[in-house]
Design a protein around this motif. Structure first.
Motif, PDB file in Angstrom:
ATOM      1  N   PRO A 154      48.243  52.209   8.093  1.00  0.00           N
ATOM      2  CA  PRO A 154      47.983  51.150   8.635  1.00  0.00           C
ATOM      3  C   PRO A 154      49.168  50.907  10.188  1.00  0.00           C
ATOM      4  CG  PRO A 154      48.935  49.975   6.528  1.00  0.00           C
ATOM      5  CD  PRO A 154      48.752  51.202   5.943  1.00  0.00           C
ATOM      6  N   ASP A 155      50.220  51.326   9.664  1.00  0.00           N
ATOM      7  CA  ASP A 155      51.282  50.470  10.045  1.00  0.00           C
ATOM      8  C   ASP A 155      52.372  51.176  10.737  1.00  0.00           C
ATOM      9  OD1 ASP A 155      52.803  49.398   8.200  1.00  0.00           O
ATOM     10  OD2 ASP A 155      51.168  47.902   9.065  1.00  0.00           O
ATOM     11  N   VAL A 156      52.931  51.441   9.245  1.00  0.00           N
ATOM     12  CA  VAL A 156      54.467  51.881   9.472  1.00  0.00           C
ATOM     13  C   VAL A 156      54.382  53.364  10.036  1.00  0.00           C
ATOM     14  CG1 VAL A 156      56.097  53.119   7.726  1.00  0.00           C
ATOM     15  CG2 VAL A 156      55.022  50.616   7.295  1.00  0.00           C
ATOM     16  N   CYS A 157      53.687  53.874   9.341  1.00  0.00           N
ATOM     17  CA  CYS A 157      53.541  56.015   9.472  1.00  0.00           C
ATOM     18  C   CYS A 157      52.859  55.831  11.193  1.00  0.00           C
ATOM     19  CB  CYS A 157      52.539  56.443   9.149  1.00  0.00           C
ATOM     20  SG  CYS A 157      53.041  56.458   7.186  1.00  0.00           S
ATOM     21  N   PRO A 158      52.028  55.259  11.638  1.00  0.00           N
ATOM     22  CA  PRO A 158      51.670  55.496  13.389  1.00  0.00           C
ATOM     23  C   PRO A 158      53.031  54.696  14.105  1.00  0.00           C
ATOM     24  CG  PRO A 158      49.787  54.536  12.277  1.00  0.00           C
ATOM     25  CD  PRO A 158      51.246  54.537  10.778  1.00  0.00           C
ATOM     26  N   THR A 159      53.720  53.685  13.861  1.00  0.00           N
ATOM     27  CA  THR A 159      54.691  53.411  14.652  1.00  0.00           C
ATOM     28  C   THR A 159      55.781  54.541  14.170  1.00  0.00           C
ATOM     29  OG1 THR A 159      54.316  51.343  13.563  1.00  0.00           O
ATOM     30  CG2 THR A 159      56.737  51.448  14.531  1.00  0.00           C
ATOM     31  N   ALA A 160      56.098  55.123  12.939  1.00  0.00           N
ATOM     32  CA  ALA A 160      57.573  55.869  12.852  1.00  0.00           C
ATOM     33  C   ALA A 160      56.566  57.146  13.710  1.00  0.00           C
ATOM     34  CB  ALA A 160      57.706  56.641  11.538  1.00  0.00           C
ATOM     35  N   LEU A 161      55.413  58.000  13.336  1.00  0.00           N
ATOM     36  CA  LEU A 161      55.287  59.078  14.680  1.00  0.00           C
ATOM     37  C   LEU A 161      55.242  58.275  16.500  1.00  0.00           C
ATOM     38  CD1 LEU A 161      51.976  60.474  12.230  1.00  0.00           C
ATOM     39  CD2 LEU A 161      54.254  60.784  12.797  1.00  0.00           C
ATOM     40  N   GLN A 162      54.611  57.261  16.311  1.00  0.00           N
ATOM     41  CA  GLN A 162      55.080  56.994  18.340  1.00  0.00           C
ATOM     42  C   GLN A 162      56.696  56.326  18.912  1.00  0.00           C
ATOM     43  OE1 GLN A 162      52.589  52.480  17.949  1.00  0.00           O
ATOM     44  NE2 GLN A 162      51.325  54.212  17.354  1.00  0.00           N
ATOM     45  N   VAL A 163      57.310  56.706  17.629  1.00  0.00           N
ATOM     46  CA  VAL A 163      58.916  56.785  18.059  1.00  0.00           C
ATOM     47  C   VAL A 163      59.609  57.847  18.467  1.00  0.00           C
ATOM     48  CG1 VAL A 163      61.145  56.090  17.121  1.00  0.00           C
ATOM     49  CG2 VAL A 163      59.157  54.153  17.447  1.00  0.00           C
ATOM     50  N   MET A 164      59.180  58.597  17.071  1.00  0.00           N
ATOM     51  CA  MET A 164      59.425  60.367  17.393  1.00  0.00           C
ATOM     52  C   MET A 164      58.967  60.754  18.601  1.00  0.00           C
ATOM     53  SD  MET A 164      58.717  61.295  13.228  1.00  0.00           S
ATOM     54  CE  MET A 164      58.056  62.708  13.391  1.00  0.00           C
ATOM     55  N   ALA A 165      57.428  60.576  18.766  1.00  0.00           N
ATOM     56  CA  ALA A 165      56.877  61.419  19.971  1.00  0.00           C
ATOM     57  C   ALA A 165      57.188  61.091  21.579  1.00  0.00           C
ATOM     58  CB  ALA A 165      55.363  60.403  19.853  1.00  0.00           C
ATOM     59  N   ALA A 166      58.263  59.637  21.553  1.00  0.00           N
ATOM     60  CA  ALA A 166      58.534  58.787  22.815  1.00  0.00           C
ATOM     61  C   ALA A 166      59.774  59.067  23.251  1.00  0.00           C
ATOM     62  CB  ALA A 166      58.243  57.073  22.202  1.00  0.00           C
ATOM     63  N   ALA A 167      61.048  59.632  22.402  1.00  0.00           N
ATOM     64  CA  ALA A 167      61.715  59.633  21.706  1.00  0.00           C
ATOM     65  C   ALA A 167      61.986  61.479  22.280  1.00  0.00           C
ATOM     66  CB  ALA A 167      61.966  59.976  20.473  1.00  0.00           C
ATOM     67  N   LEU A 168      61.502  62.266  21.991  1.00  0.00           N
ATOM     68  CA  LEU A 168      60.962  63.646  22.465  1.00  0.00           C
ATOM     69  C   LEU A 168      60.651  63.608  23.690  1.00  0.00           C
ATOM     70  CD1 LEU A 168      58.812  65.507  19.467  1.00  0.00           C
ATOM     71  CD2 LEU A 168      61.621  65.398  19.888  1.00  0.00           C
ATOM     72  N   GLU A 169      59.673  62.545  24.584  1.00  0.00           N
ATOM     73  CA  GLU A 169      59.620  62.659  26.385  1.00  0.00           C
ATOM     74  C   GLU A 169      60.457  62.385  26.906  1.00  0.00           C
ATOM     75  OE1 GLU A 169      56.926  62.523  28.473  1.00  0.00           O
ATOM     76  OE2 GLU A 169      55.803  63.065  27.035  1.00  0.00           O
ATOM     77  N   LYS A 170      61.412  61.239  26.189  1.00  0.00           N
ATOM     78  CA  LYS A 170      62.795  60.748  27.188  1.00  0.00           C
ATOM     79  C   LYS A 170      63.834  62.200  27.372  1.00  0.00           C
ATOM     80  CE  LYS A 170      61.858  56.690  25.584  1.00  0.00           C
ATOM     81  NZ  LYS A 170      61.918  55.415  27.058  1.00  0.00           N
ATOM     82  N   ILE A 171      63.939  62.341  25.914  1.00  0.00           N
ATOM     83  CA  ILE A 171      65.003  63.520  25.802  1.00  0.00           C
ATOM     84  C   ILE A 171      63.964  65.645  26.970  1.00  0.00           C
ATOM     85  CG2 ILE A 171      66.426  63.111  24.304  1.00  0.00           C
ATOM     86  CD1 ILE A 171      65.287  65.603  22.349  1.00  0.00           C
ATOM     87  N   GLY A 172      62.594  64.964  27.461  1.00  0.00           N
ATOM     88  CA  GLY A 172      62.718  66.004  28.176  1.00  0.00           C
ATOM     89  C   GLY A 172      62.805  67.687  27.662  1.00  0.00           C
ATOM     90  N   SER A 173      62.428  68.483  28.964  1.00  0.00           N
ATOM     91  CA  SER A 173      62.678  70.069  27.608  1.00  0.00           C
ATOM     92  C   SER A 173      63.281  70.651  26.725  1.00  0.00           C
ATOM     93  CB  SER A 173      62.859  70.894  29.812  1.00  0.00           C
ATOM     94  OG  SER A 173      64.983  70.686  30.194  1.00  0.00           O
ATOM     95  N   LYS A 174      65.100  69.142  26.038  1.00  0.00           N
ATOM     96  CA  LYS A 174      65.459  70.091  25.431  1.00  0.00           C
ATOM     97  C   LYS A 174      64.271  69.673  24.246  1.00  0.00           C
ATOM     98  CE  LYS A 174      70.458  69.386  25.887  1.00  0.00           C
ATOM     99  NZ  LYS A 174      71.613  68.285  25.239  1.00  0.00           N
ATOM    100  N   ALA A 175      63.272  68.733  24.104  1.00  0.00           N
ATOM    101  CA  ALA A 175      62.715  69.016  23.394  1.00  0.00           C
ATOM    102  C   ALA A 175      62.164  69.414  22.784  1.00  0.00           C
ATOM    103  CB  ALA A 175      61.488  67.716  23.510  1.00  0.00           C
ATOM    104  N   GLU A 176      61.838  70.733  23.494  1.00  0.00           N
ATOM    105  CA  GLU A 176      61.530  71.732  23.463  1.00  0.00           C
ATOM    106  C   GLU A 176      61.900  72.687  21.819  1.00  0.00           C
ATOM    107  OE1 GLU A 176      60.404  74.326  25.947  1.00  0.00           O
ATOM    108  OE2 GLU A 176      59.435  72.411  27.442  1.00  0.00           O
ATOM    109  N   GLN A 177      63.768  72.176  21.134  1.00  0.00           N
ATOM    110  CA  GLN A 177      64.237  72.845  20.584  1.00  0.00           C
ATOM    111  C   GLN A 177      63.536  72.099  18.998  1.00  0.00           C
ATOM    112  OE1 GLN A 177      67.936  74.030  21.771  1.00  0.00           O
ATOM    113  NE2 GLN A 177      67.427  71.973  23.674  1.00  0.00           N
ATOM    114  N   ILE A 178      62.710  71.087  19.643  1.00  0.00           N
ATOM    115  CA  ILE A 178      63.126  70.040  18.225  1.00  0.00           C
ATOM    116  C   ILE A 178      61.384  70.118  17.909  1.00  0.00           C
ATOM    117  CG2 ILE A 178      62.583  67.844  16.475  1.00  0.00           C
ATOM    118  CD1 ILE A 178      64.679  66.936  19.398  1.00  0.00           C
ATOM    119  N   THR A 179      61.106  70.408  16.742  1.00  0.00           N
ATOM    120  CA  THR A 179      59.737  70.983  15.778  1.00  0.00           C
ATOM    121  C   THR A 179      59.055  69.359  15.308  1.00  0.00           C
ATOM    122  OG1 THR A 179      59.551  72.794  15.424  1.00  0.00           O
ATOM    123  CG2 THR A 179      58.192  71.762  14.493  1.00  0.00           C
TER     124      THR A 179
END
Ligand code: NI
Length: 209
Positions: free
Chosen positions: A85-110
């Motif tokens: 209900p909440d913990v997993c969506p929160t974690a996944l949203q933070v992961m996605a937002a962090a990848l967004e913030k680091i730009g093209s470097k994020a392509e090195q991370i799966t």
């Protein structure tokens, strides 16, 4: 029975009752205690080599994959389940937002979500779920034995618990740590799921070449 014998008997019964209550309390709090102990102490006490390891699982497209398929890239790994209900969506949203913030470097991370609920999280269910968080998020599921093996390798706690509010009648208790694994498959660092996306982006940016 003398008064002394009676008193001793009563004392013995009190002690026994005390043990019984103590045991019940310990059982009731144990999962959360274990989770907290692990979340706080994990990386201070656990050597790097002890987190992670080989796995064979099925991705959200139905393809069989192993840890070797991720070599050469960083992995951002979270264990959870799609009905959370909440913990997993929160974690996944933070992961996605962090990848967004680091730009093209994020392509090195799966980014990877490994389910702790393989019974409900079929590849089809995972496919529907992962695409709502990040276009490159990989959902991994497997047989109960495969999930047990990978959670052991990553020191992840999970437990099926009754939940009358769920149509399936259960939910999953699980630890909520986000792991960073290096291109060689070794553990690099971890984040609590409550981490701020900016803080995660900063740390990831420094780890990347
Ligand atoms: Ni969850």
């Amino acid at each position: 029975m003398t008064t002394v014998q009676l008193r001793n008997l009563r004392l013995a019964l009190y002690i026994l009752a005390g043990f019984a209550v103590g045991g019940l309390v310990a059982l009731a709090v144990l999962p959360s205690v274990r989770e907290r102990v692990f979340a706080g102490a994990s990386m201070k006490t656990v050597g790097q080599a002890l987190v992670g390891g080989p796995f064979t699982l099925t991705d959200h497209t139905g393809k069989r994959v192993t840890d070797q398929d991720f070599r050469g890239r960083f992995m951002l790994v979270f264990f959870g389940f799609t009905y959370c209900p909440d913990v997993c969506p929160t974690a996944l949203q933070v992961m996605a937002a962090a990848l967004e913030k680091i730009g093209s470097k994020a392509e090195q991370i799966t980014p990877v979500l490994i389910t702790v609920d393989p019974e409900r999280d079929t590849p089809e269910q995972m496919a529907m779920y992962v695409k709502s968080f990040h276009p490159r998020l990989v959902g991994l599921t497997g047989s109960p034995a495969e999930i047990e093996a990978v959670t052991k390798a990553y020191r992840v706690y999970y437990k099926r618990v009754p939940d009358p509010k769920s149509s399936a009648g259960y939910t999953m208790d699980h630890s909520a740590i986000i792991y960073v694994m290096g291109p060689d498959g070794s553990f690099r660092t971890h984040f609590p799921y409550t981490v701020d996306a900016n803080a995660m982006a900063d740390r990831l940016g420094k780890l990347l070449p």
